[in-house]
Design an enzyme around this catalytic site. Structure first.
Site, PDB file in Angstrom:
ATOM      1  N   ASP A   9     -11.529  90.765 -46.380  1.00 39.81           N
ATOM      2  CA  ASP A   9     -12.043  92.051 -45.859  1.00 39.81           C
ATOM      3  C   ASP A   9     -13.062  91.935 -44.705  1.00 39.81           C
ATOM      4  O   ASP A   9     -14.093  92.627 -44.724  1.00 39.81           O
ATOM      5  CB  ASP A   9     -12.678  92.868 -47.005  1.00 39.81           C
ATOM      6  CG  ASP A   9     -11.685  93.230 -48.115  1.00 39.81           C
ATOM      7  OD1 ASP A   9     -10.513  92.875 -47.998  1.00 39.81           O
ATOM      8  OD2 ASP A   9     -12.116  93.872 -49.089  1.00 39.81           O
ATOM      9  N   ASP A  47      -8.980  95.820 -46.923  1.00 38.42           N
ATOM     10  CA  ASP A  47      -9.214  96.999 -47.756  1.00 38.42           C
ATOM     11  C   ASP A  47      -8.546  98.164 -47.027  1.00 38.42           C
ATOM     12  O   ASP A  47      -8.784  98.358 -45.823  1.00 38.42           O
ATOM     13  CB  ASP A  47     -10.741  97.191 -47.850  1.00 38.42           C
ATOM     14  CG  ASP A  47     -11.206  97.845 -49.134  1.00 38.42           C
ATOM     15  OD1 ASP A  47     -10.634  97.565 -50.201  1.00 38.42           O
ATOM     16  OD2 ASP A  47     -12.175  98.629 -49.062  1.00 38.42           O
ATOM     17  N   HIS A  49      -7.558 102.021 -47.724  1.00 35.80           N
ATOM     18  CA  HIS A  49      -7.557 103.200 -48.589  1.00 35.80           C
ATOM     19  C   HIS A  49      -6.949 104.423 -47.904  1.00 35.80           C
ATOM     20  O   HIS A  49      -7.228 104.678 -46.721  1.00 35.80           O
ATOM     21  CB  HIS A  49      -8.992 103.580 -48.965  1.00 35.80           C
ATOM     22  CG  HIS A  49      -9.741 102.514 -49.703  1.00 35.80           C
ATOM     23  ND1 HIS A  49      -9.273 101.939 -50.860  1.00 35.80           N
ATOM     24  CD2 HIS A  49     -10.958 101.944 -49.476  1.00 35.80           C
ATOM     25  CE1 HIS A  49     -10.163 101.053 -51.287  1.00 35.80           C
ATOM     26  NE2 HIS A  49     -11.183 101.020 -50.469  1.00 35.80           N
ATOM     27  N   HIS A  53      -9.656 108.763 -51.094  1.00 38.43           N
ATOM     28  CA  HIS A  53      -9.511 107.787 -52.183  1.00 38.43           C
ATOM     29  C   HIS A  53     -10.514 108.047 -53.307  1.00 38.43           C
ATOM     30  O   HIS A  53     -11.643 108.483 -53.050  1.00 38.43           O
ATOM     31  CB  HIS A  53      -9.728 106.367 -51.617  1.00 38.43           C
ATOM     32  CG  HIS A  53      -9.345 105.282 -52.559  1.00 38.43           C
ATOM     33  ND1 HIS A  53     -10.282 104.581 -53.288  1.00 38.43           N
ATOM     34  CD2 HIS A  53      -8.134 104.779 -52.908  1.00 38.43           C
ATOM     35  CE1 HIS A  53      -9.643 103.690 -54.038  1.00 38.43           C
ATOM     36  NE2 HIS A  53      -8.346 103.784 -53.822  1.00 38.43           N
ATOM     37  N   HIS A  82     -14.646 104.630 -46.451  1.00 44.59           N
ATOM     38  CA  HIS A  82     -14.557 103.383 -45.676  1.00 44.59           C
ATOM     39  C   HIS A  82     -13.118 102.889 -45.659  1.00 44.59           C
ATOM     40  O   HIS A  82     -12.334 103.203 -46.552  1.00 44.59           O
ATOM     41  CB  HIS A  82     -15.470 102.293 -46.284  1.00 44.59           C
ATOM     42  CG  HIS A  82     -15.016 101.867 -47.638  1.00 44.59           C
ATOM     43  ND1 HIS A  82     -15.294 102.570 -48.779  1.00 44.59           N
ATOM     44  CD2 HIS A  82     -14.254 100.815 -48.039  1.00 44.59           C
ATOM     45  CE1 HIS A  82     -14.751 101.978 -49.824  1.00 44.59           C
ATOM     46  NE2 HIS A  82     -14.090 100.920 -49.407  1.00 44.59           N
ATOM     47  N   LYS A 106      -4.908  96.093 -49.834  1.00 49.51           N
ATOM     48  CA  LYS A 106      -5.215  96.476 -51.212  1.00 49.51           C
ATOM     49  C   LYS A 106      -6.033  97.751 -51.211  1.00 49.51           C
ATOM     50  O   LYS A 106      -6.654  98.095 -50.210  1.00 49.51           O
ATOM     51  CB  LYS A 106      -5.976  95.344 -51.908  1.00 49.51           C
ATOM     52  CG  LYS A 106      -7.291  95.019 -51.217  1.00 49.51           C
ATOM     53  CD  LYS A 106      -7.982  93.824 -51.817  1.00 49.51           C
ATOM     54  CE  LYS A 106      -9.276  93.522 -51.105  1.00 49.51           C
ATOM     55  NZ  LYS A 106     -10.276  94.606 -51.161  1.00 49.51           N
ATOM     56  N   CYS A 151     -15.699  92.208 -53.391  1.00 49.75           N
ATOM     57  CA  CYS A 151     -14.321  91.739 -53.244  1.00 49.75           C
ATOM     58  C   CYS A 151     -14.194  90.224 -53.304  1.00 49.75           C
ATOM     59  O   CYS A 151     -13.224  89.704 -53.863  1.00 49.75           O
ATOM     60  CB  CYS A 151     -13.703  92.328 -51.986  1.00 49.75           C
ATOM     61  SG  CYS A 151     -13.406  94.116 -52.189  1.00 49.75           S
TER      62      CYS A 151
HETATM   63  C1  VGL Z   1     -15.483  96.215 -50.873  1.00 46.22           C
HETATM   64  C2  VGL Z   1     -16.652  97.954 -51.783  1.00 46.22           C
HETATM   65  C3  VGL Z   1     -15.583  98.799 -51.611  1.00 46.22           C
HETATM   66  C4  VGL Z   1     -15.470  94.780 -50.475  1.00 46.22           C
HETATM   67  C5  VGL Z   1     -14.394  97.047 -50.699  1.00 46.22           C
HETATM   68  O1  VGL Z   1     -14.634  94.403 -49.616  1.00 46.22           O
HETATM   69  O2  VGL Z   1     -16.283  94.009 -51.027  1.00 46.22           O
HETATM   70  N1  VGL Z   1     -16.603  96.677 -51.431  1.00 46.22           N
HETATM   71  N2  VGL Z   1     -14.457  98.343 -51.063  1.00 46.22           N
HETATM   72 ZN    ZN Z   2     -12.907  99.712 -50.590  1.00 45.61          ZN
END
Ligand code: VGL
Ligand code: ZN
Length: 197
Positions: A9, A47, A49, A53, A82, A106, A151
């Site tokens: 990510d 990430d 979404h 979401h 985000h 994901k 993550c």
């Molecule tokens: C993440 C919070 C929400 C991450 C992703 O990549 O760590 N954290 N979505």
């Molecule tokens: Zn996320």
């Protein structure tokens, strides 16, 4: 031994100026780029979404970002909006090398968040990454990226539990670190048998 680098990510929304900015998130880009040639395979996660979401505080009237809520699959932190599919925020940091072997997305199911690169937050729905690694004979993993305590943490714990020889290179990770989440993540990773270097 086939050794893969898993880059978690490294997206604009997790870098300074982004919607869910991780302090110094952009400082890991150059070291990660430099590491890529040392691995047999490079896999990036994103990430990804849909708008609205269920992990977004904006989808829960009266709730603010960074508060907790209860989902059918367990407790869930609510985040600022985000990494909405197709937006600049969901794009990789512009300097990140994206010439790796696989990009896995994901968090694309509205009703369930997905921190781990292996399973969604119900700890049951697979992303398909294990099948890819098994098919390629990859048994050794090094994880880097954002955020250390979410993550990266959940991906590393799942990887170790699935039997992969798993290392997290902490110098190429940065954390959100809310309410001691970084210390808790380090302990959980060590307890699961992950090597932190
Ligand atoms: C993440 C919070 C929400 C991450 C992703 O990549 O760590 N954290 N979505
Ligand atoms: Zn996320």
């Amino acid at each position: 031994m086939t050794h893969a680098l898993i880059v978690i990510d490294v997206q604009n929304d997790f870098c300074p100026g982004g919607a869910l900015a991780v302090a110094e998130g952009d400082q890991i880009v150059a070291p990660i780029n430099a590491m890529m040639d040392d691995f047999d395979a490079v896999i990036l996660t994103q990430d990804w979404h849909p708008a609205g979401h269920s992990s977004f505080a904006s989808s829960h009237p009266g709730k603010n970002p960074f508060e907790m809520t209860q989902m059918p699959y367990g407790p869930q932190v609510l985040w600022p909006d985000h990494c909405v599919q197709g937006t600049d925020g969901a794009g990789f940091h512009p300097d990140l090398r994206t010439d790796g072997d696989l990009i896995i997305r994901k968090g694309f199911r509205s009703a369930i968040d997905s921190y781990s690169a292996f399973f969604e937050n119900d700890h049951d729905t697979p992303t398909g990454l294990k099948g890819y690694l098994d098919t390629r004979g990859i048994r050794q993993l090094t994880l880097v990226g954002l955020a250390t305590d979410f993550c990266v943490h959940f991906s590393a714990v799942d990887a170790a539990r699935l039997g992969f020889d798993t290392t997290v290179n902490m110098a190429a990770c940065r954390a959100i670190d809310m309410d001691g989440s970084l210390a808790a993540a380090e302990k959980a990773m060590r307890d699961a048998g992950v090597s932190l270097i």
